[in-house]
Design a protein around this motif. Sequence first.
Motif, mmCIF file in Angstrom:
data_model
loop_
_atom_site.group_PDB
_atom_site.id
_atom_site.type_symbol
_atom_site.label_atom_id
_atom_site.label_comp_id
_atom_site.label_asym_id
_atom_site.label_seq_id
_atom_site.Cartn_x
_atom_site.Cartn_y
_atom_site.Cartn_z
ATOM 1 N N GLN A 273 0.866 -1.274 -0.001
ATOM 2 C CA GLN A 273 0.147 0.091 0.004
ATOM 3 C C GLN A 273 0.820 1.364 0.049
ATOM 4 O O GLN A 273 0.505 2.127 -0.803
ATOM 5 C CB GLN A 273 -1.035 0.011 1.190
ATOM 6 C CG GLN A 273 -1.791 1.163 1.258
ATOM 7 C CD GLN A 273 -2.721 1.292 2.433
ATOM 8 O OE1 GLN A 273 -2.948 0.166 3.062
ATOM 9 N NE2 GLN A 273 -3.335 2.416 2.932
ATOM 10 N N PRO A 274 1.797 1.431 0.681
ATOM 11 C CA PRO A 274 2.712 2.615 0.759
ATOM 12 C C PRO A 274 3.236 2.997 -0.537
ATOM 13 O O PRO A 274 3.740 4.019 -0.802
ATOM 14 C CB PRO A 274 3.710 2.532 1.796
ATOM 15 C CG PRO A 274 3.079 1.516 2.649
ATOM 16 C CD PRO A 274 2.446 0.566 1.975
ATOM 17 N N VAL A 275 3.506 2.016 -1.393
ATOM 18 C CA VAL A 275 4.140 2.046 -2.547
ATOM 19 C C VAL A 275 3.270 2.980 -3.498
ATOM 20 O O VAL A 275 3.530 3.885 -4.119
ATOM 21 C CB VAL A 275 4.687 0.541 -3.192
ATOM 22 C CG1 VAL A 275 5.294 1.155 -4.546
ATOM 23 C CG2 VAL A 275 5.573 0.027 -2.575
ATOM 24 N N SER A 349 -4.653 -1.907 -7.529
ATOM 25 C CA SER A 349 -4.709 -0.843 -6.843
ATOM 26 C C SER A 349 -3.707 0.226 -7.343
ATOM 27 O O SER A 349 -3.997 1.623 -7.045
ATOM 28 C CB SER A 349 -3.842 -1.171 -5.352
ATOM 29 O OG SER A 349 -4.716 -1.970 -4.738
ATOM 30 N N SER A 350 -2.536 -0.083 -7.950
ATOM 31 C CA SER A 350 -1.774 1.024 -8.761
ATOM 32 C C SER A 350 -2.514 1.455 -9.490
ATOM 33 O O SER A 350 -2.458 2.886 -9.862
ATOM 34 C CB SER A 350 -0.439 0.354 -9.176
ATOM 35 O OG SER A 350 -0.689 -0.507 -9.990
ATOM 36 N N ILE A 351 -3.391 0.878 -10.643
ATOM 37 C CA ILE A 351 -4.195 1.545 -11.594
ATOM 38 C C ILE A 351 -5.199 2.532 -10.879
ATOM 39 O O ILE A 351 -5.612 3.612 -11.216
ATOM 40 C CB ILE A 351 -4.976 0.541 -12.337
ATOM 41 C CG1 ILE A 351 -3.711 -0.177 -13.290
ATOM 42 C CG2 ILE A 351 -5.959 1.172 -13.191
ATOM 43 C CD1 ILE A 351 -4.284 -1.261 -13.873
ATOM 44 N N ALA A 401 -9.048 -10.244 -10.419
ATOM 45 C CA ALA A 401 -8.960 -10.469 -11.814
ATOM 46 C C ALA A 401 -10.177 -9.763 -12.725
ATOM 47 O O ALA A 401 -10.036 -9.065 -13.621
ATOM 48 C CB ALA A 401 -8.678 -11.926 -12.385
ATOM 49 N N ALA A 402 -11.185 -9.926 -11.983
ATOM 50 C CA ALA A 402 -12.466 -9.203 -12.571
ATOM 51 C C ALA A 402 -12.432 -7.784 -12.590
ATOM 52 O O ALA A 402 -12.777 -6.998 -13.342
ATOM 53 C CB ALA A 402 -13.618 -9.822 -11.894
ATOM 54 N N ALA A 403 -11.713 -7.445 -11.276
ATOM 55 C CA ALA A 403 -11.686 -5.857 -11.229
ATOM 56 C C ALA A 403 -10.645 -5.395 -12.101
ATOM 57 O O ALA A 403 -10.936 -4.229 -12.715
ATOM 58 C CB ALA A 403 -11.351 -5.507 -9.705
ATOM 59 N N LEU A 404 -9.560 -5.900 -12.618
ATOM 60 C CA LEU A 404 -8.623 -5.538 -13.335
ATOM 61 C C LEU A 404 -9.335 -5.376 -14.892
ATOM 62 O O LEU A 404 -9.035 -4.390 -15.494
ATOM 63 C CB LEU A 404 -7.468 -6.431 -13.390
ATOM 64 C CG LEU A 404 -6.338 -6.182 -14.329
ATOM 65 C CD1 LEU A 404 -5.950 -4.962 -14.213
ATOM 66 C CD2 LEU A 404 -5.378 -7.402 -14.587
#
Length: 437
Positions: A273-275, A349-351, A401-404
């Motif tokens: 998360q902090p990344v 999360s990065s997206i 995977a679905a969220a992606l």
Amino acid sequence: MAAPCSEAGTLTRQVADGSPAVPWRRVSSFVGLPLISLLGSLAILPAVASAGGARGWAAVALGQALGGGAATVLQYGWGFVGPTRLLTLSPLDRGRLLWVSMLSRLLVGALLLPAAAAAAAVLAPDGYRLLAALTALALGTTGLSALWFFVGKGQPGSAARYETVPRVVVLLAAAAVVLLTQDAIWYPVLFLGGQVLATGWLTCRLGVVSLGRTTWAAAVRVLREQRAAAGTDVVFAVILAVPTSLLAAVAPGAVATFAAGERVQILAKSGIQPVFNAFQGWVSEAPAEAAARMRLAVGATSACGALGGLVFAVGLPVVDDALFAGEVSVGHGVSVFLGLSLALYALTSSITFTVLAPAGLTGAIFRSTAVGALVVVVGIAILSPLFGAVGGAVSVAVAQAAALVAQIPACRRVLRGGGRPAARSADDSPPVVSAVA
């Protein structure tokens, strides 16, 4: 959850070919916070498992899941919109905004936290209902965190001083008391007390506390204006709380194993998360380089997630005896799919935080998160009764995977637009909250 920082040299430095350089100093500063937290979390796991056995651990894990979900709802979108608002405010107005954030979330928590505790008590094994309820209540208070405030100001040291270190001290103390008394109830009791004291200290030191009419009006206005961002937090909470709690209802015999794997996965997520926290503000600080910075942020965070997922998949079954005092065993069938889920979590999360959130696409974030929540609910309801903990792990991975898949169209639109959305609907516009007068 953005992380603007004052390190001007780091922010402006570029590599030789003109592409943006990774802000390593910022990333490393915020990554240090969960590493500190990990000390307390790793201490409490074997203590609770030793004192409560598999059933006691299942009750605590259930309370942690529901409390963590409540905490996510209690954040009420501040991780998405709060840091950006701080950029243009004076120190006095920042203190006012912090207090408005706390007050608005206390209004939500007055209803939400008792509900989470009651749900934990209903779903918990017989004899452990109070333990589950208190754990849910204690973990739910972490939703009052001011992390958004610290990352918005670029102050990881303040986050450590006011939140991370006090929390670790309390967890270590709780682990010692649980081991000495062999009573797991001391974990949520001491954690709850520590959270109340730390949050009160933080608010009094950094917030501009007022109970005047304008302050109440601002708190109520926040609840109205941040509905879209808060809605995303609600769906995130479903993804966090549903796997363990739903599995407790449809496959109670698999709860201890699945919850053990999921709890360690959550600790691993706290390291990722902090990344993306650090990258989010960095992406927004140079509009001309936004698309390049977004690609770099997604690539770097995803690489961290892939490495973490591989280590998790292979390593968890090796150390599970030590982590859970020999009371719970997690096989590779569970660890492999949860490791895959961890890698996909880093990517999605990065997206979310370094592409869609800087572009203001809260609607797109909500839709992709809702898809993931729907898939995990259906998957666990169908697969867990058939395959137990492994079915739950598969469901969590498929949901990521679905969220992606749901994110990809909006992500492409932003990157093709140079880091800005080609078109923004009313639902995607970030809400604006005025500073309290």
